[in-house]
Design an enzyme around this catalytic site. Sequence first.
Site, mmCIF file in Angstrom:
data_model
loop_
_atom_site.group_PDB
_atom_site.id
_atom_site.type_symbol
_atom_site.label_atom_id
_atom_site.label_comp_id
_atom_site.label_asym_id
_atom_site.label_seq_id
_atom_site.Cartn_x
_atom_site.Cartn_y
_atom_site.Cartn_z
ATOM 1 C CB CYS A 1 117.810 52.242 -55.826
ATOM 2 S SG CYS A 1 116.518 53.628 -55.284
ATOM 3 C CG HIS B 1 106.879 78.175 -58.384
ATOM 4 N ND1 HIS B 1 105.790 78.273 -58.302
ATOM 5 C CD2 HIS B 1 107.533 78.742 -57.362
ATOM 6 C CE1 HIS B 1 105.574 79.381 -57.386
ATOM 7 N NE2 HIS B 1 106.540 79.774 -57.143
HETATM 8 N N1 APR Z 1 93.708 84.457 -68.970
HETATM 9 C C1 APR Z 1 94.426 85.356 -68.040
HETATM 10 N N2 APR Z 1 94.259 85.246 -66.700
HETATM 11 C C2 APR Z 1 93.634 84.055 -66.198
HETATM 12 C C3 APR Z 1 93.058 83.292 -67.399
HETATM 13 C C4 APR Z 1 93.217 83.536 -68.395
HETATM 14 N N3 APR Z 1 92.672 82.868 -69.545
HETATM 15 N N4 APR Z 1 92.589 82.259 -66.435
HETATM 16 C C5 APR Z 1 92.756 82.678 -65.192
HETATM 17 N N5 APR Z 1 93.310 83.674 -65.051
HETATM 18 C C6 APR Z 1 93.933 84.443 -63.762
HETATM 19 C C7 APR Z 1 93.098 84.322 -62.439
HETATM 20 O O1 APR Z 1 92.182 85.397 -62.682
HETATM 21 C C8 APR Z 1 93.914 84.229 -61.304
HETATM 22 O O2 APR Z 1 94.180 85.443 -60.850
HETATM 23 O O3 APR Z 1 95.198 83.875 -63.406
HETATM 24 C C9 APR Z 1 95.266 83.892 -62.089
HETATM 25 C C10 APR Z 1 95.759 82.587 -61.610
HETATM 26 O O4 APR Z 1 95.905 82.487 -60.192
HETATM 27 P P1 APR Z 1 96.427 80.934 -59.537
HETATM 28 O O5 APR Z 1 95.747 80.012 -59.776
HETATM 29 O O6 APR Z 1 96.743 81.357 -58.065
HETATM 30 O O7 APR Z 1 97.982 80.618 -60.144
HETATM 31 P P2 APR Z 1 99.391 81.278 -59.804
HETATM 32 O O8 APR Z 1 99.358 82.960 -59.495
HETATM 33 O O9 APR Z 1 100.186 80.938 -60.732
HETATM 34 O O10 APR Z 1 99.539 80.341 -58.439
HETATM 35 C C11 APR Z 1 101.092 80.798 -58.136
HETATM 36 O O11 APR Z 1 100.563 78.949 -56.537
HETATM 37 O O12 APR Z 1 99.896 76.854 -55.963
HETATM 38 C C12 APR Z 1 100.904 77.700 -56.281
HETATM 39 O O13 APR Z 1 102.949 76.772 -57.055
HETATM 40 C C13 APR Z 1 101.669 77.006 -57.296
HETATM 41 O O14 APR Z 1 102.878 78.318 -58.945
HETATM 42 C C14 APR Z 1 101.507 78.350 -58.255
HETATM 43 C C15 APR Z 1 101.468 79.486 -57.452
HETATM 44 ZN ZN ZN Z 2 116.558 55.127 -56.655
#
Ligand code: APR
Ligand code: ZN
Length: 253
Positions: free
Chosen positions: A155, A121
Site C-alpha cells: 500500500c 512480548h
Molecule cells: N541458561 C540459563 N540462564 C541463562 C543462560 C543460560 N544458558 N544464559 C543467560 N542466562 C540468564 C542470565 O543470567 C540473565 O539473568 O538469563 C537471563 C537473561 O536476562 P535478560 O537478557 O535480561 O533477558 P530477559 O529477562 O528475558 O529480558 C526481559 O527485556 O529487553 C527486554 O523484551 C525484552 O523480553 C525481554 C525482556
Molecule cells: Zn500496507
Amino acid sequence: MVYRKEIQQFADMILSTDKIVAFTGAGISAESGIPTFRGEDGIWKKYDPEKVASINSFYENPANYWEFAREFESKFLDVKPSPAHLAIGRLERMGRLLGVITQNVDGLHQKAGNTNVVELHGNTSVVKCLDCGKEYRREDVFQMLNDAIPPVCECGSVYLKPDAIFFGEPLPQKALNQAIELAGKCDLMIVVGSSLVVYPAAEIPLIAKRSGASMVLINLDATPYDDIFDLRFYSRASDVLPDVVEMVDRKGL
Ligand code: APR
Ligand code: ZN
C-alpha cells in the site's frame, strides 16, 4: 555445576503435581544461540534499546528497527529449540504442564512442541502493516530488506511492524490476563533464564509465589527475587532441565 541431590529434590517437586507453569526469558534461548539482552555480551550493550526497539523511535523512522533486525535478527531466522526447550515440551506431553509463559519472541517453545504458550512480548514471526493491516511472514520481509530499508508495504506504507512488543507499548492484555491466571493456579513455577528486571513480566513469578506455588529458579546469574525460590540452580538451562525431566520420566513410571 549441578548437584544430584538438588536434581532429585526438583524431580520430586515435579512428580508431586500436574499443575506446573514454566516462565522463561532470553536465557533459555541463549541455549539455542540467541544472545541475551543483559549481561556482559548482552544485546543492549551493543544497541540502544530506545533507538532500535522503542515504539517512539519506530514511528520516527522504522529504519531504526529494521537496520537492527537485519544485522542482528537475520542470523536467527532458523534457530532450533535447545534441549531445555525440548525438556519443557516433554513436561507438557507427560501431562504435568499447565502452560509456558514466555518473554521471548522467537517461537522456540512452540517449535519444541508446547501448545499452551503465553507470549507476553508477542512474537516476531508475523509482520503487520500499521496502515492497511496486511500481514507478511518475517522471512518474506527480510527478503524485502535487500531492496529497501525500511521495507515498503504494497500500500506504500513504511510502517511494517513485527507483532513483538516494543518498549513503550503496553503488553497484550489477553496474554497478560492468561499469564496472571496461570501464575495464580499453578502449584509449581519453574523460572528459566530471566533477569526479572522488566515489568510487568517480572511480576508474574511474584503472583505464583503469593498464590502458594513452590518456586524453582534456573538462571546463570542472581536475580532481584532469588529469595522467593525454594530451589535455585545457577546453571545453564540445558544442564538442568533435560536431566530432571529424564529422572521424572524414570521415576514416574
Ligand atoms: N541458561 C540459563 N540462564 C541463562 C543462560 C543460560 N544458558 N544464559 C543467560 N542466562 C540468564 C542470565 O543470567 C540473565 O539473568 O538469563 C537471563 C537473561 O536476562 P535478560 O537478557 O535480561 O533477558 P530477559 O529477562 O528475558 O529480558 C526481559 O527485556 O529487553 C527486554 O523484551 C525484552 O523480553 C525481554 C525482556
Ligand atoms: Zn500496507
